[in-house]
Design an enzyme around this catalytic site. Structure first.
Site, PDB file in Angstrom:
ATOM      1  N   CYS A  80       7.615  26.646 -28.183  1.00 66.37           N
ATOM      2  CA  CYS A  80       7.236  25.303 -28.614  1.00 66.37           C
ATOM      3  C   CYS A  80       6.093  25.277 -29.631  1.00 66.37           C
ATOM      4  O   CYS A  80       6.127  24.475 -30.571  1.00 66.37           O
ATOM      5  CB  CYS A  80       6.886  24.442 -27.410  1.00 66.37           C
ATOM      6  SG  CYS A  80       5.413  24.960 -26.488  1.00 66.37           S
ATOM      7  N   HIS A 117       2.928  22.737 -23.346  1.00 67.47           N
ATOM      8  CA  HIS A 117       4.030  22.300 -24.203  1.00 67.47           C
ATOM      9  C   HIS A 117       3.490  21.485 -25.369  1.00 67.47           C
ATOM     10  O   HIS A 117       2.585  20.665 -25.209  1.00 67.47           O
ATOM     11  CB  HIS A 117       5.036  21.470 -23.408  1.00 67.47           C
ATOM     12  CG  HIS A 117       6.234  21.080 -24.210  1.00 67.47           C
ATOM     13  ND1 HIS A 117       6.989  21.985 -24.920  1.00 67.47           N
ATOM     14  CD2 HIS A 117       6.788  19.861 -24.450  1.00 67.47           C
ATOM     15  CE1 HIS A 117       7.965  21.351 -25.543  1.00 67.47           C
ATOM     16  NE2 HIS A 117       7.862  20.068 -25.275  1.00 67.47           N
ATOM     17  N   ASP A 137      10.135  16.246 -30.358  1.00 66.27           N
ATOM     18  CA  ASP A 137      10.063  17.352 -29.399  1.00 66.27           C
ATOM     19  C   ASP A 137      11.073  18.416 -29.818  1.00 66.27           C
ATOM     20  O   ASP A 137      12.117  18.590 -29.200  1.00 66.27           O
ATOM     21  CB  ASP A 137      10.361  16.833 -27.994  1.00 66.27           C
ATOM     22  CG  ASP A 137      10.010  17.840 -26.903  1.00 66.27           C
ATOM     23  OD1 ASP A 137       9.584  18.962 -27.262  1.00 66.27           O
ATOM     24  OD2 ASP A 137      10.159  17.518 -25.714  1.00 66.27           O
TER      25      ASP A 137
END
Length: 295
Positions: A80, A117, A137
């Site tokens: 991420c 994250h 995202d």
């Protein structure tokens, strides 16, 4: 040349034409919501999620140049922090207003998780009146295909995949109180809380600190076995150690367990578009089967 104070996402270092070619985006991108949705969809379906540098015994390098060399110039992916930093630099280069956030992955658990994250809060330049911000995202590996409006609580169907945002825990001791948010994803057994976050700004240095923990701690889920994901309109492919799972939007799942370690480089190439170069295929196999711990 001015000193880099750590703000912003170094979009000036991004080779935008190379990135757009990598994700298959045609045309001249403009800082509009339509462009953002198209870029998000193209990114998450073109560049896979993977933790292989860790398993190969190498550090995960952040910074626009290092991430571009890996995720754009090669047939590789990342996790991420790499995805979010690359996408933030691209959006900044195009002209969007980008703010980074960090979330806590819960996957339905109720206990407090570490903030591991990376997410992006994105607006068109000038904050057009009446237009909500968009939550990007691109680095989770399992969607969403397109950004979600924030604030917004509607259930969103994206080609059969379900996502929603919900108000979460509010920090009432602050003035004004800070609203928490929850990202939910629909699975075969219903809705599952995927991660939680607040709208507190994060910076590149935060990504580096958190990435170091994720890539080195024995408590991190990414330091113990190879993990890769590839998301598309019709499937989510997951390699977890030596188990390959393919999930469809309607929840149907196919599993192939106990893949021979020697097959992993070929599976990564065929199923995930991840091509290991040089001696890396041997090093990966050795790391997984334990035949040579000095990889």
């Amino acid at each position: 040349m001015t000193d880099d104070a750590g703000y912003g996402w170094r979009g000036d270092l991004i080779d935008l034409p190379a990135y757009l070619k990598r994700i298959g985006f045609d045309g001249e991108p403009e800082p509009t919501t339509a462009t953002l949705r198209a870029l998000h969809r193209a990114h998450v379906t073109s560049i896979p999620f993977e933790n292989l540098e860790i398993i190969l015994g190498r550090p995960v390098r952040l910074g626009a140049e290092a991430i571009q060399a890996k995720l754009v110039d090669r047939a590789r992916g990342g996790y991420c922090f790499e995805h979010a930093e690359l996408f933030a630099g691209v959006l900044e280069r195009i002209g969007f207003e980008v703010t980074a956030l960090v979330g806590r992955v819960t996957l339905g658990a109720e206990k407090v998780a570490s903030p591991t994250h990376a997410l992006l809060h994105v607006r068109e330049p000038g904050h057009p009146s009446g237009e909500p911000a968009l939550l990007c995202d691109v680095g989770f590996g399992a969607g969403p295909l397109e950004p979600l409006e924030i604030p917004g609580t509607a259930e969103v169907d994206q080609d059969g995949w379900g996502f929603r945002l919900r108000p979460g825990r509010t920090v009432t001791a602050w003035d004004p109180p800070t609203q928490g948010w929850e990202m939910h994803q629909r699975g075969a057994d219903g809705w599952v809380q995927r991660h939680v976050f607040t709208l507190n700004e994060a910076f590149r240095v935060d990504f580096r600190v958190l990435s170091h923990y994720v890539s080195t701690s024995p408590r991190s889920p990414f330091t113990t076995r190879p993990f890769a994901q590839r998301f598309s309109v019709d499937s989510l492919r997951v390699l977890d150690g030596t188990t390959l799972t393919v999930t469809r939007p309607d929840g149907r799942t196919e599993r192939r367990e106990e893949l021979a370690p020697a097959r992993l480089p070929d599976v990564l190439a065929a199923e995930f578009g991840i091509v290991l170069e040089g001696d890396d295929p041997r090093r990966l196999v050795a790391a997984v089967d334990g035949s040579n711990l000095d990889v």
